[in-house]
Write a protein that holds these residues in place. Structure first.
Motif, PDB file in Angstrom:
ATOM      1  N   ARG A 162     -73.205   5.502  27.762  1.00 15.64           N
ATOM      2  CA  ARG A 162     -74.087   5.150  28.939  1.00 15.64           C
ATOM      3  C   ARG A 162     -74.229   3.632  29.241  1.00 15.64           C
ATOM      4  N   ALA A 163     -73.496   2.735  28.387  1.00 16.25           N
ATOM      5  CA  ALA A 163     -73.910   1.438  28.553  1.00 16.25           C
ATOM      6  C   ALA A 163     -72.760   0.771  29.689  1.00 16.25           C
ATOM      7  N   LYS A 164     -73.361  -0.299  30.213  1.00 15.44           N
ATOM      8  CA  LYS A 164     -72.525  -0.998  31.248  1.00 15.44           C
ATOM      9  C   LYS A 164     -72.068  -2.400  30.750  1.00 15.44           C
ATOM     10  N   ALA A 165     -72.949  -2.739  29.668  1.00 14.39           N
ATOM     11  CA  ALA A 165     -72.491  -4.122  29.007  1.00 14.39           C
ATOM     12  C   ALA A 165     -72.251  -3.898  27.775  1.00 14.39           C
ATOM     13  N   LYS A 166     -71.333  -4.774  27.016  1.00 11.34           N
ATOM     14  CA  LYS A 166     -70.874  -4.856  25.695  1.00 11.34           C
ATOM     15  C   LYS A 166     -72.142  -5.541  24.439  1.00 11.34           C
ATOM     16  N   LEU A 167     -71.820  -4.800  23.597  1.00  8.95           N
ATOM     17  CA  LEU A 167     -72.948  -5.266  22.532  1.00  8.95           C
ATOM     18  C   LEU A 167     -72.730  -6.785  22.309  1.00  8.95           C
ATOM     19  N   ALA A 168     -71.827  -7.270  22.387  1.00  6.89           N
ATOM     20  CA  ALA A 168     -71.606  -8.675  22.030  1.00  6.89           C
ATOM     21  C   ALA A 168     -72.222  -9.710  23.102  1.00  6.89           C
ATOM     22  N   ASP A 169     -72.257  -9.088  24.343  1.00  8.31           N
ATOM     23  CA  ASP A 169     -72.796  -9.782  25.586  1.00  8.31           C
ATOM     24  C   ASP A 169     -74.290  -9.556  25.287  1.00  8.31           C
ATOM     25  N   ALA A 170     -74.706  -8.504  24.888  1.00  8.30           N
ATOM     26  CA  ALA A 170     -76.474  -8.257  24.589  1.00  8.30           C
ATOM     27  C   ALA A 170     -76.811  -9.235  23.323  1.00  8.30           C
ATOM     28  N   ALA A 171     -76.062  -9.301  22.252  1.00  3.80           N
ATOM     29  CA  ALA A 171     -76.217 -10.185  21.433  1.00  3.80           C
ATOM     30  C   ALA A 171     -76.325 -11.393  21.736  1.00  3.80           C
ATOM     31  N   THR A 172     -75.580 -12.092  22.470  1.00  4.01           N
ATOM     32  CA  THR A 172     -75.291 -13.314  22.961  1.00  4.01           C
ATOM     33  C   THR A 172     -76.581 -13.682  23.857  1.00  4.01           C
ATOM     34  N   ARG A 173     -77.072 -12.676  24.780  1.00  2.00           N
ATOM     35  CA  ARG A 173     -78.203 -12.825  25.460  1.00  2.00           C
ATOM     36  C   ARG A 173     -79.497 -12.942  24.745  1.00  2.00           C
ATOM     37  N   ALA A 174     -79.506 -12.147  23.818  1.00  5.26           N
ATOM     38  CA  ALA A 174     -80.808 -12.165  22.689  1.00  5.26           C
ATOM     39  C   ALA A 174     -80.991 -13.320  21.950  1.00  5.26           C
TER      40      ALA A 174
END
Length: 182
Positions: free
Chosen positions: A125-137
């Motif tokens: 269901r995700a539209k974003a990659k985990l790598a992108d979420a990690a970079t944002r955090a």
């Protein structure tokens, strides 16, 4: 002091020393709890050359990354990425010094399979990659972004929406952030 008092004092001292020695022996067993494991992980992460985000990128040749973490395995640091490909799940071990894949193992049973299925449901269901979420955090963490290490990224469905729980390490302090994946 009488001879009897001296003997009692000596006996008490012996008991206290024996008790102290027994606690010292047990202390090392107690020191291997969660606090010691976190301290070991924090120490090991200080020498890492490959980020979790780079591990996600490297693992893409073995399927879509659905979670990832640095962990201690038998006293050694390991970068573990779960992937999915053609309906199957894999644990991809990425060398944290070179970024090369060192091992790929199918996940076929047990708790690992349960986690992989749950993480895959969130990533479907995700539209974003985990790598992108990690970079944002990492970018939103207080302090210098270069001092922050992303330790893990685990997706899950919260209120039917995909969200990643990101564990960060800054210095010796761990913190947790949540990032939406939609």
């Amino acid at each position: 002091m009488t001879r009897r008092q001296m003997l009692l004092t000596s006996a008490r001292s012996f008991v206290l020393i024996a008790l102290a020695a027994s606690f010292v022996g047990h202390r090392s067993a107690l020191a291997t709890g969660p606090d010691q494991e976190q301290a070991d992980l924090a120490n090991a992460l200080s020498g890492v050359k490959v980020s979790l985000q780079q591990g996600f990128t490297a693992s893409e040749q073995e399927g879509q990354p659905i979670s990832g973490k640095f962990e201690m395995d038998e006293g050694k640091l390991q970068l573990s990425i779960y992937t999915t490909k053609e309906g199957k799940f894999f644990e991809v071990i990425v060398d944290h010094m070179t970024g090369n894949i060192t091992k790929v193992e199918p996940i076929t049973e047990g708790e690992d399979l349960t986690h992989a299925k749950s993480q895959n449901a969130a990533m479907d269901r995700a539209k974003a990659k985990l790598a992108d979420a990690a970079t944002r955090a990492k970018g939103q963490a207080k302090g210098e972004a270069g001092d922050v290490v992303v330790v893990s990224a685990m997706p899950e469905l919260k209120d039917d929406r995909p969200e990643a729980t990101i564990v960060l390490l800054q210095g010796k302090r761990f913190s947790t952030a949540s990032e939406r994946l939609n």
